[in-house]
Scaffold this motif. Sequence first.
Motif, PDB file in Angstrom:
ATOM      1  N   MET A   1      21.511  40.524  51.112  1.00  0.00           N
ATOM      2  CA  MET A   1      22.711  40.267  50.351  1.00  0.00           C
ATOM      3  C   MET A   1      23.035  41.507  49.528  1.00  0.00           C
ATOM      4  SD  MET A   1      24.342  38.293  47.324  1.00  0.00           S
ATOM      5  CE  MET A   1      23.335  39.146  46.253  1.00  0.00           C
ATOM      6  N   LYS A   2      24.304  41.830  49.442  1.00  0.00           N
ATOM      7  CA  LYS A   2      24.735  42.980  48.672  1.00  0.00           C
ATOM      8  C   LYS A   2      25.749  42.532  47.636  1.00  0.00           C
ATOM      9  CE  LYS A   2      26.974  47.440  49.132  1.00  0.00           C
ATOM     10  NZ  LYS A   2      27.717  48.335  50.021  1.00  0.00           N
ATOM     11  N   LEU A   3      25.508  42.936  46.387  1.00  0.00           N
ATOM     12  CA  LEU A   3      26.421  42.602  45.301  1.00  0.00           C
ATOM     13  C   LEU A   3      27.766  43.257  45.519  1.00  0.00           C
ATOM     14  CD1 LEU A   3      26.803  41.375  42.417  1.00  0.00           C
ATOM     15  CD2 LEU A   3      26.062  43.582  41.540  1.00  0.00           C
ATOM     16  N   GLY A   4      28.821  42.469  45.410  1.00  0.00           N
ATOM     17  CA  GLY A   4      30.181  42.986  45.526  1.00  0.00           C
ATOM     18  C   GLY A   4      30.788  43.237  44.161  1.00  0.00           C
ATOM     19  N   ARG A   5      32.078  43.429  44.127  1.00  0.00           N
ATOM     20  CA  ARG A   5      32.758  43.758  42.876  1.00  0.00           C
ATOM     21  C   ARG A   5      32.819  42.566  41.929  1.00  0.00           C
ATOM     22  NH1 ARG A   5      38.213  43.159  41.585  1.00  0.00           N
ATOM     23  NH2 ARG A   5      39.239  41.613  42.852  1.00  0.00           N
ATOM     24  N   LEU A   6      32.986  42.874  40.662  1.00  0.00           N
ATOM     25  CA  LEU A   6      33.208  41.844  39.645  1.00  0.00           C
ATOM     26  C   LEU A   6      34.632  41.347  39.836  1.00  0.00           C
ATOM     27  CD1 LEU A   6      32.303  40.299  37.088  1.00  0.00           C
ATOM     28  CD2 LEU A   6      33.161  42.240  35.760  1.00  0.00           C
ATOM     29  N   ASN A   7      34.783  40.130  40.313  1.00  0.00           N
ATOM     30  CA  ASN A   7      36.107  39.590  40.603  1.00  0.00           C
ATOM     31  C   ASN A   7      36.819  39.145  39.343  1.00  0.00           C
ATOM     32  OD1 ASN A   7      37.912  37.065  41.184  1.00  0.00           O
ATOM     33  ND2 ASN A   7      37.912  38.285  43.070  1.00  0.00           N
ATOM     34  N   HIS A   8      36.121  38.336  38.525  1.00  0.00           N
ATOM     35  CA  HIS A   8      36.757  37.869  37.294  1.00  0.00           C
ATOM     36  C   HIS A   8      35.730  37.465  36.245  1.00  0.00           C
ATOM     37  CE1 HIS A   8      36.407  33.941  39.474  1.00  0.00           C
ATOM     38  NE2 HIS A   8      36.143  33.476  38.262  1.00  0.00           N
TER      39      HIS A   8
ATOM     40  N   TYR B   1      31.081  37.298  40.769  1.00  0.00           N
ATOM     41  CA  TYR B   1      30.892  38.430  41.664  1.00  0.00           C
ATOM     42  C   TYR B   1      31.250  38.034  43.092  1.00  0.00           C
ATOM     43  CZ  TYR B   1      28.178  40.342  37.814  1.00  0.00           C
ATOM     44  OH  TYR B   1      27.782  40.804  36.582  1.00  0.00           O
ATOM     45  N   GLU B   2      31.824  38.970  43.817  1.00  0.00           N
ATOM     46  CA  GLU B   2      32.143  38.750  45.222  1.00  0.00           C
ATOM     47  C   GLU B   2      30.950  39.089  46.107  1.00  0.00           C
ATOM     48  OE1 GLU B   2      35.604  40.956  46.419  1.00  0.00           O
ATOM     49  OE2 GLU B   2      36.859  40.049  44.856  1.00  0.00           O
ATOM     50  N   VAL B   3      30.849  38.368  47.214  1.00  0.00           N
ATOM     51  CA  VAL B   3      29.882  38.665  48.270  1.00  0.00           C
ATOM     52  C   VAL B   3      30.612  38.533  49.607  1.00  0.00           C
ATOM     53  CG1 VAL B   3      27.853  37.900  46.972  1.00  0.00           C
ATOM     54  CG2 VAL B   3      29.068  36.271  48.434  1.00  0.00           C
ATOM     55  N   GLU B   4      30.093  39.215  50.618  1.00  0.00           N
ATOM     56  CA  GLU B   4      30.746  39.162  51.933  1.00  0.00           C
ATOM     57  C   GLU B   4      30.541  37.822  52.629  1.00  0.00           C
ATOM     58  OE1 GLU B   4      30.073  42.524  54.471  1.00  0.00           O
ATOM     59  OE2 GLU B   4      30.134  43.905  52.766  1.00  0.00           O
ATOM     60  N   ASP B   5      29.362  37.230  52.473  1.00  0.00           N
ATOM     61  CA  ASP B   5      29.032  35.994  53.189  1.00  0.00           C
ATOM     62  C   ASP B   5      28.409  35.021  52.201  1.00  0.00           C
ATOM     63  OD1 ASP B   5      27.377  34.050  54.624  1.00  0.00           O
ATOM     64  OD2 ASP B   5      27.790  35.236  56.419  1.00  0.00           O
ATOM     65  N   ILE B   6      29.112  33.944  51.895  1.00  0.00           N
ATOM     66  CA  ILE B   6      28.670  32.995  50.861  1.00  0.00           C
ATOM     67  C   ILE B   6      27.375  32.291  51.251  1.00  0.00           C
ATOM     68  CG2 ILE B   6      29.994  30.976  51.633  1.00  0.00           C
ATOM     69  CD1 ILE B   6      29.724  32.093  47.965  1.00  0.00           C
ATOM     70  N   GLU B   7      27.219  31.931  52.526  1.00  0.00           N
ATOM     71  CA  GLU B   7      26.002  31.232  52.956  1.00  0.00           C
ATOM     72  C   GLU B   7      24.794  32.156  52.899  1.00  0.00           C
ATOM     73  OE1 GLU B   7      25.529  27.955  53.270  1.00  0.00           O
ATOM     74  OE2 GLU B   7      27.607  27.851  52.614  1.00  0.00           O
ATOM     75  N   GLU B   8      24.967  33.398  53.305  1.00  0.00           N
ATOM     76  CA  GLU B   8      23.886  34.372  53.210  1.00  0.00           C
ATOM     77  C   GLU B   8      23.475  34.554  51.747  1.00  0.00           C
ATOM     78  OE1 GLU B   8      23.323  39.170  53.680  1.00  0.00           O
ATOM     79  OE2 GLU B   8      24.668  38.170  55.090  1.00  0.00           O
TER      80      GLU B   8
END
Length: 148
Positions: free
Chosen positions: A1-8, A92-99
């Motif tokens: 899993m890779k941390l994505g951007r701070l969405n809100h 935080y955003e992630v590419e794949d929620i289940e992963e």
Amino acid sequence: MKLGRLNHIGVATPSIEESLRYYRDTMGAVQITEPFDLPEQGVTVCFVDTPDSTGEVGKGTQIELIEPLGETSTLNTFMEKNPLGGQHHVCYEVEDIEEARHWFEGRGKRILGPTRIGAHGTPIFFLHPKDMMGQLTEIMETPKKDAH
């Protein structure tokens, strides 16, 4: 899993209307979504857009204003402890929620409830603050259509 951007950043408020006045008049916000109800989550929400590093509004991190919707809203407990409102969560955003869900579960992090559809129309889940440095943390799948 890779941390994505701070969405809100979620900010609880007793009145979205009053909070919008603050963000417009005091903070100079110019792009704000219309408030809408999320009955399954017991809240009314709207988003205040902030600029990105180039100054383009609508591309930066958002501020999600959250108001309790009804007597059974889970936000009511937070508001009882914080009657003026305040910072409620980070997302935080992630590419794949289940992963991401499996990754956090594999590290013993407590997930609060099932994965569900959030205010941006994408799958989300929340992590218990006691497992996340005292901060309620929302994980959301990155919107596929550049929705923001």
